[in-house]
Design an enzyme around this catalytic site. Structure first.
Site, PDB file in Angstrom:
ATOM      1  N   ARG A  58       0.724  -1.189   0.026  1.00  0.00           N
ATOM      2  CA  ARG A  58      -0.020  -0.539  -0.517  1.00  0.00           C
ATOM      3  C   ARG A  58       0.931   1.168   0.249  1.00  0.00           C
ATOM      4  NH1 ARG A  58      -3.743  -2.285   3.830  1.00  0.00           N
ATOM      5  NH2 ARG A  58      -2.164  -3.711   3.368  1.00  0.00           N
ATOM      6  N   THR A  59       1.957   1.069   0.637  1.00  0.00           N
ATOM      7  CA  THR A  59       2.575   2.540   0.732  1.00  0.00           C
ATOM      8  C   THR A  59       3.784   2.856  -0.470  1.00  0.00           C
ATOM      9  OG1 THR A  59       2.860   2.013   3.249  1.00  0.00           O
ATOM     10  CG2 THR A  59       4.667   3.901   1.944  1.00  0.00           C
ATOM     11  N   LYS A  86      24.795  -3.434   2.404  1.00  0.00           N
ATOM     12  CA  LYS A  86      24.371  -1.773   3.128  1.00  0.00           C
ATOM     13  C   LYS A  86      25.605  -0.646   2.574  1.00  0.00           C
ATOM     14  CE  LYS A  86      21.532  -3.665   6.862  1.00  0.00           C
ATOM     15  NZ  LYS A  86      21.932  -4.412   7.751  1.00  0.00           N
ATOM     16  N   ARG A 108      12.153   3.739   1.005  1.00  0.00           N
ATOM     17  CA  ARG A 108      11.479   2.459   2.659  1.00  0.00           C
ATOM     18  C   ARG A 108      12.318   1.630   2.239  1.00  0.00           C
ATOM     19  NH1 ARG A 108       6.630  -1.260   3.265  1.00  0.00           N
ATOM     20  NH2 ARG A 108       6.007   1.138   4.239  1.00  0.00           N
ATOM     21  N   HIS A 136       8.555   6.333  10.185  1.00  0.00           N
ATOM     22  CA  HIS A 136       6.872   6.518   9.184  1.00  0.00           C
ATOM     23  C   HIS A 136       5.998   7.041   9.321  1.00  0.00           C
ATOM     24  CE1 HIS A 136       4.805   4.680   6.331  1.00  0.00           C
ATOM     25  NE2 HIS A 136       5.128   2.913   6.640  1.00  0.00           N
TER      26      HIS A 136
HETATM   27  C1  NCD Z   1       3.836  -1.407   8.193  1.00  0.00           C
HETATM   28  C2  NCD Z   1       5.195  -0.640   7.795  1.00  0.00           C
HETATM   29  O1  NCD Z   1       5.543  -0.923   6.522  1.00  0.00           O
HETATM   30  O2  NCD Z   1       5.346   0.565   8.534  1.00  0.00           O
HETATM   31  N1  NCD Z   1       2.964  -0.900   7.110  1.00  0.00           N
HETATM   32  C3  NCD Z   1       2.610  -0.155   6.283  1.00  0.00           C
HETATM   33  O3  NCD Z   1       3.116   0.642   6.025  1.00  0.00           O
HETATM   34  N2  NCD Z   1       1.484   0.558   5.220  1.00  0.00           N
HETATM   35  C4  NCD Z   1       3.394  -1.641   9.322  1.00  0.00           C
HETATM   36  C5  NCD Z   1       4.341  -3.045   8.843  1.00  0.00           C
HETATM   37  O4  NCD Z   1       4.290  -3.604   7.940  1.00  0.00           O
HETATM   38  O5  NCD Z   1       2.997  -4.064   9.837  1.00  0.00           O
END
Ligand code: NCD
Length: 311
Positions: A58-59, A86, A108, A136
């Protein structure tokens, strides 16, 4: 409008006024996203690169849609976690990308602090889409907008964040944001899933759902972050659900109009009962996803304005 930041790396550096600025502008994008022509050109001519070194559904989709709706040229780079290294490799990747002149870089990464490091090496605006267990920020902002719309305010609320707090960047960004906006934050979970030094954030800590949920306005459930656990943190999923899983009985301890939240991905039957998650009278989980697109549009719009001022 007050928003002076060059990057969005976390909630920690934001002033409450900046948080409110993002949320107010996001309201405008909620309306745009609900209209038939979902398009604006505030990012026209700008290039947005999404770099996800960790899996995301989703992100990543949300950032991609947000950029496209604002008219940016959006590119997704699939960074397979198996090829992840890294240190110099990350910096080399950053320098290579920088040479392509992106304007917005959405990152990310599984290592806490990696996104901040990257931001020092590039001359575009960087948005943290989640770094390890650190921050986040867009998740906390979309959660804040969801709460503000459901409760009519974002202060003097009692918010219970439940589950795997120790490994959760969502919990960390949320408790910082909610604290800045003068809410009461409670953390509920087994002691093995509580981070060290949690008291410094001024939260109350519980290992019992009944006591922790009592009088809560908002109940935020979290996934067990198994990919960040390196040992036995919980006895069994069944026992975990029994003690900490949100079902109708436990939700009954919170206020009668308490809302239920979850950032996703959800594990039904582990941290939350499926019928609670789907109950449109209590759960705002789908609204969180909707607010996610609007908040990311607002954040990128504001960062692009600052970028133009600098140039
Ligand atoms: C979260 C994440 O990736 O930190 N999810 C998200 O961004 N929708 C939480 C998770 O992964 O549980």
């Amino acid at each position: 409008m007050t928003f002076t930041a060059r990057h969005l790396l976390g909630i920690e550096p934001l002033h409450p006024v900046e948080i409110t600025t993002v949320l107010d502008l996001a309201e405008h994008y909620v309306d745009l996203n609900r209209s038939s022509v979902k398009h604006s050109d505030v990012l026209a001519g700008l290039t947005q690169i999404n770099m996800f070194f960790e899996a995301s559904t989703r992100t990543q989709a949300s950032f991609e849609l947000a950029g496209k709706r604002l008219g940016a040229d959006v590119m997704n780079m699939a960074m397979a976690s198996s090829s992840l290294k890294k240190g110099e490799t990350l910096i080399d990747t950053a320098l290579t990308l920088n040479a392509m002149h992106p304007d917005l870089l959405v990152v990310r990464h599984p290592a806490s602090g990696a996104v901040n490091l990257l931001a020092e090496k590039v001359n575009c605006a960087v948005l943290n889409a989640g770094d390890g267990r650190h921050e986040h920020p867009t998740q906390a902002l979309l959660d804040a907008l969801t709460i503000r719309r459901a409760k009519g305010r974002l202060h003097r609320l009692t918010v219970a964040i439940c589950g795997d707090i120790a490994h959760s960047r969502v919990a960390r960004s949320n408790l910082i944001l909610l604290g800045k906006m003068e809410n009461r934050v409670r953390l509920i979970g087994p002691p093995t899933l509580m981070p060290a030094g949690v008291a410094e954030f001024g939260c109350e800590v519980f290992d019992d759902m009944r006591a922790g949920l009592e009088g809560a306005d908002v109940v935020m459930m979290l996934r067990l972050q198994r990919e960040r656990m390196d040992g036995g943190f919980i006895p069994s999923e069944r026992e975990y659900y029994h003690r900490f899983g949100l079902d109708a009985e436990k939700l009954g301890y919170a206020k009668p109009d308490a809302i239920v939240m979850h950032p996703g991905p959800m594990n039904r039957g582990v941290e939350i009962d499926g019928t609670i998650a789907d109950d449109i009278n209590r759960s705002v989980i789908q609204e969180q996803v909707e607010m996610g697109v609007a908040v990311r549009m607002a954040a990128m719009d504001l960062l692009a304005r600052n970028l133009r001022k600098d140039r």
